[in-house]
Design a protein around this motif. Structure first.
Motif, PDB file in Angstrom:
ATOM      1  N   LEU A 138       0.833  -1.192   0.000  1.00  0.00           N
ATOM      2  CA  LEU A 138       0.000   0.000   0.000  1.00  0.00           C
ATOM      3  C   LEU A 138       0.873   1.250   0.000  1.00  0.00           C
ATOM      4  CD1 LEU A 138      -2.651  -1.058   2.680  1.00  0.00           C
ATOM      5  CD2 LEU A 138      -2.808  -1.293   0.200  1.00  0.00           C
ATOM      6  N   ASP A 139       0.232   2.392  -0.140  1.00  0.00           N
ATOM      7  CA  ASP A 139       0.963   3.654  -0.163  1.00  0.00           C
ATOM      8  C   ASP A 139       1.701   3.903   1.148  1.00  0.00           C
ATOM      9  OD1 ASP A 139       1.702   5.667  -1.838  1.00  0.00           O
ATOM     10  OD2 ASP A 139       0.047   7.008  -1.335  1.00  0.00           O
ATOM     11  N   ASN A 140       1.182   3.344   2.257  1.00  0.00           N
ATOM     12  CA  ASN A 140       1.828   3.544   3.558  1.00  0.00           C
ATOM     13  C   ASN A 140       2.941   2.538   3.837  1.00  0.00           C
ATOM     14  OD1 ASN A 140       0.497   1.173   4.153  1.00  0.00           O
ATOM     15  ND2 ASN A 140      -0.940   2.069   5.623  1.00  0.00           N
ATOM     16  N   GLY A 141       3.246   1.673   2.872  1.00  0.00           N
ATOM     17  CA  GLY A 141       4.329   0.710   3.010  1.00  0.00           C
ATOM     18  C   GLY A 141       3.915  -0.650   3.537  1.00  0.00           C
ATOM     19  N   ALA A 142       2.653  -0.817   3.929  1.00  0.00           N
ATOM     20  CA  ALA A 142       2.190  -2.101   4.455  1.00  0.00           C
ATOM     21  C   ALA A 142       2.012  -3.096   3.313  1.00  0.00           C
ATOM     22  CB  ALA A 142       0.868  -1.922   5.202  1.00  0.00           C
ATOM     23  N   ALA A 143       2.477  -4.322   3.533  1.00  0.00           N
ATOM     24  CA  ALA A 143       2.307  -5.382   2.529  1.00  0.00           C
ATOM     25  C   ALA A 143       0.856  -5.843   2.532  1.00  0.00           C
ATOM     26  CB  ALA A 143       3.234  -6.542   2.825  1.00  0.00           C
ATOM     27  N   VAL A 144       0.249  -5.898   1.348  1.00  0.00           N
ATOM     28  CA  VAL A 144      -1.166  -6.236   1.251  1.00  0.00           C
ATOM     29  C   VAL A 144      -1.402  -7.529   0.484  1.00  0.00           C
ATOM     30  CG1 VAL A 144      -1.539  -4.891  -0.850  1.00  0.00           C
ATOM     31  CG2 VAL A 144      -3.458  -5.287   0.695  1.00  0.00           C
ATOM     32  N   GLU A 145      -0.423  -7.988  -0.293  1.00  0.00           N
ATOM     33  CA  GLU A 145      -0.661  -9.144  -1.169  1.00  0.00           C
ATOM     34  C   GLU A 145       0.609  -9.955  -1.364  1.00  0.00           C
ATOM     35  OE1 GLU A 145      -1.383  -9.980  -5.965  1.00  0.00           O
ATOM     36  OE2 GLU A 145      -0.742  -8.028  -5.205  1.00  0.00           O
ATOM     37  N   LEU A 146       0.477 -11.260  -1.245  1.00  0.00           N
ATOM     38  CA  LEU A 146       1.521 -12.206  -1.643  1.00  0.00           C
ATOM     39  C   LEU A 146       0.898 -13.145  -2.662  1.00  0.00           C
ATOM     40  CD1 LEU A 146       4.203 -13.825  -1.429  1.00  0.00           C
ATOM     41  CD2 LEU A 146       3.164 -15.052   0.514  1.00  0.00           C
ATOM     42  N   THR A 147       1.434 -13.132  -3.879  1.00  0.00           N
ATOM     43  CA  THR A 147       0.877 -13.969  -4.941  1.00  0.00           C
ATOM     44  C   THR A 147       1.963 -14.817  -5.589  1.00  0.00           C
ATOM     45  OG1 THR A 147      -0.979 -12.504  -5.475  1.00  0.00           O
ATOM     46  CG2 THR A 147      -0.223 -13.954  -7.221  1.00  0.00           C
ATOM     47  N   HIS A 148       1.660 -16.093  -5.735  1.00  0.00           N
ATOM     48  CA  HIS A 148       2.501 -17.006  -6.503  1.00  0.00           C
ATOM     49  C   HIS A 148       1.726 -17.371  -7.769  1.00  0.00           C
ATOM     50  CE1 HIS A 148       5.588 -17.761  -3.441  1.00  0.00           C
ATOM     51  NE2 HIS A 148       4.597 -17.698  -2.561  1.00  0.00           N
ATOM     52  N   SER A 149       2.288 -17.036  -8.928  1.00  0.00           N
ATOM     53  CA  SER A 149       1.647 -17.339 -10.206  1.00  0.00           C
ATOM     54  C   SER A 149       2.526 -18.299 -10.995  1.00  0.00           C
ATOM     55  CB  SER A 149       1.424 -16.064 -11.019  1.00  0.00           C
ATOM     56  OG  SER A 149       0.585 -15.164 -10.329  1.00  0.00           O
ATOM     57  N   TYR A 150       1.923 -19.355 -11.498  1.00  0.00           N
ATOM     58  CA  TYR A 150       2.610 -20.305 -12.375  1.00  0.00           C
ATOM     59  C   TYR A 150       1.991 -20.136 -13.757  1.00  0.00           C
ATOM     60  CZ  TYR A 150       4.633 -22.347  -8.199  1.00  0.00           C
ATOM     61  OH  TYR A 150       5.329 -22.525  -7.034  1.00  0.00           O
ATOM     62  N   CYS A 151       2.724 -19.471 -14.652  1.00  0.00           N
ATOM     63  CA  CYS A 151       2.192 -19.061 -15.946  1.00  0.00           C
ATOM     64  C   CYS A 151       2.688 -19.977 -17.057  1.00  0.00           C
ATOM     65  CB  CYS A 151       2.615 -17.624 -16.262  1.00  0.00           C
ATOM     66  SG  CYS A 151       2.139 -16.436 -14.989  1.00  0.00           S
ATOM     67  N   ARG A 152       1.823 -20.252 -18.005  1.00  0.00           N
ATOM     68  CA  ARG A 152       2.220 -21.016 -19.186  1.00  0.00           C
ATOM     69  C   ARG A 152       3.198 -20.184 -20.002  1.00  0.00           C
ATOM     70  NH1 ARG A 152      -2.592 -24.312 -22.039  1.00  0.00           N
ATOM     71  NH2 ARG A 152      -0.889 -24.439 -23.543  1.00  0.00           N
ATOM     72  N   SER A 153       4.381 -20.716 -20.223  1.00  0.00           N
ATOM     73  CA  SER A 153       5.404 -19.960 -20.945  1.00  0.00           C
ATOM     74  C   SER A 153       5.077 -19.800 -22.424  1.00  0.00           C
ATOM     75  CB  SER A 153       6.772 -20.631 -20.786  1.00  0.00           C
ATOM     76  OG  SER A 153       6.751 -21.948 -21.297  1.00  0.00           O
ATOM     77  N   ASP A 154       4.183 -20.651 -22.957  1.00  0.00           N
ATOM     78  CA  ASP A 154       3.811 -20.499 -24.360  1.00  0.00           C
ATOM     79  C   ASP A 154       2.760 -19.411 -24.561  1.00  0.00           C
ATOM     80  OD1 ASP A 154       1.953 -22.025 -22.986  1.00  0.00           O
ATOM     81  OD2 ASP A 154       1.543 -23.398 -24.640  1.00  0.00           O
ATOM     82  N   TYR A 155       2.109 -18.978 -23.487  1.00  0.00           N
ATOM     83  CA  TYR A 155       1.073 -17.952 -23.588  1.00  0.00           C
ATOM     84  C   TYR A 155       1.478 -16.626 -22.953  1.00  0.00           C
ATOM     85  CZ  TYR A 155      -2.539 -21.350 -24.979  1.00  0.00           C
ATOM     86  OH  TYR A 155      -3.291 -22.287 -25.641  1.00  0.00           O
ATOM     87  N   TYR A 156       2.495 -16.636 -22.135  1.00  0.00           N
ATOM     88  CA  TYR A 156       2.767 -15.506 -21.263  1.00  0.00           C
ATOM     89  C   TYR A 156       4.222 -15.091 -21.395  1.00  0.00           C
ATOM     90  CZ  TYR A 156       1.183 -12.902 -17.087  1.00  0.00           C
ATOM     91  OH  TYR A 156       0.761 -11.932 -16.205  1.00  0.00           O
ATOM     92  N   GLU A 157       4.463 -13.783 -21.543  1.00  0.00           N
ATOM     93  CA  GLU A 157       5.833 -13.300 -21.578  1.00  0.00           C
ATOM     94  C   GLU A 157       5.915 -11.923 -20.934  1.00  0.00           C
ATOM     95  OE1 GLU A 157       6.054 -11.465 -26.097  1.00  0.00           O
ATOM     96  OE2 GLU A 157       6.529 -13.585 -25.780  1.00  0.00           O
ATOM     97  N   PHE A 158       7.068 -11.614 -20.365  1.00  0.00           N
ATOM     98  CA  PHE A 158       7.280 -10.326 -19.733  1.00  0.00           C
ATOM     99  C   PHE A 158       8.117  -9.443 -20.640  1.00  0.00           C
ATOM    100  CE2 PHE A 158       5.959 -12.761 -16.135  1.00  0.00           C
ATOM    101  CZ  PHE A 158       5.327 -11.839 -15.314  1.00  0.00           C
ATOM    102  N   VAL A 159       7.797  -8.160 -20.629  1.00  0.00           N
ATOM    103  CA  VAL A 159       8.504  -7.182 -21.456  1.00  0.00           C
ATOM    104  C   VAL A 159       9.077  -6.105 -20.548  1.00  0.00           C
ATOM    105  CG1 VAL A 159       8.308  -5.493 -23.309  1.00  0.00           C
ATOM    106  CG2 VAL A 159       6.937  -7.591 -23.391  1.00  0.00           C
TER     107      VAL A 159
END
Length: 244
Positions: A218-239
């Motif tokens: 959050l804007d105040n520095g508090a952690a609000v979310e921890l997410t683990h994502s396992y993405c298909r490499s044939d459909y998903y790419e980072f730029v």
């Protein structure tokens, strides 16, 4: 698509096999956006007649692009352009937002939505005290009904007292409660799909996936979310854009 394909003129005298010439042409067209995600490819017979090549040549070209993840065969239906999601690393947006901006229909298939006691890794990542309650969400993220990722999210129950109220957009829910994440740290690594992940994502066991761990604040520095994502490499790419 047929008009674009009709401009392809295979060169029998080239050292490059005809099926690779066709595969390269199709690959270039997909990469440049000439054809839409989930658009149907003409059948092998139509390709053969249109381009004056054998059906074996057309089949080998399609097989090559299916192996690369650029085309997807659907039994009894045909062959389609595989949807591809480019996720920029320079801005913090939700999965649903990115898909909508690219013309996809975002969806979720829920596997878990409940409240529990935070595990040690969750305590550490979110900066929580022992025995703090957390909401856990586990779902399949889809684009036009195709599974793109398996996602597990932990949110302090303070920010999500009833996880059953979350629909497709987690960030939309958080924003409605005034707790929208403003920054995030992400770690990305390559992993091989476990038998369970392969079954959920409709891929082969051991296939490459991208494991993204994200902690949002959050804007105040508090952690609000921890997410683990396992993405298909044939459909998903980072730029990522780099500047000097």
């Amino acid at each position: 698509m047929l008009a674009k394909l009709s401009t392809f003129k295979p060169n029998p005298a080239s050292d490059t096999p005809l099926y690779m010439q066709l595969a390269n042409m199709l690959s270039d067209g997909i990469a440049s956006g000439d054809w839409r995600a989930n658009q149907a490819l003409p059948s092998e017979r139509v390709l053969s007649d249109l381009l004056e090549i054998s059906r074996v040549t057309a089949r080998k070209a399609i097989d090559m692009l299916c192996d690369r993840g650029m085309l997807t065969r659907k039994r009894g239906s045909g062959t389609y352009i595989t949807p591809k999601l480019e996720q920029p690393l320079s801005r913090l947006t939700s999965f649903s937002e990115e898909l909508r901006q690219r013309g996809f229909k975002a969806g979720s298939r829920w596997l878990q939505r409940d409240i529990g006691v935070a595990a040690p890794l969750e305590l550490l990542s979110l900066g929580l005290s022992p025995h703090m309650p957390v909401a856990r969400l586990r779902r399949l993220r889809t684009a036009d009904e195709v599974v793109m990722a398996i996602e597990t999210t932990t949110i302090p129950a303070l920010y999500m007292p009833d996880p059953q109220q979350v629909s497709d957009s987690l960030y939309g829910y958080l924003e409605s409660r005034g707790t929208i994440p403003m920054r995030a740290l992400q770690h990305i690594r390559a992993v091989n799909a476990t038998p369970e992940q392969a079954k959920l994502a409709n891929i082969k066991t051991g296939e490459a996936m991208l494991h993204i761990t994200r902690v949002s604040y959050l804007d105040n520095g508090a952690a609000v979310e921890l997410t683990h994502s396992y993405c298909r490499s044939d459909y998903y790419e980072f730029v990522a854009e780099s500047r000097r």
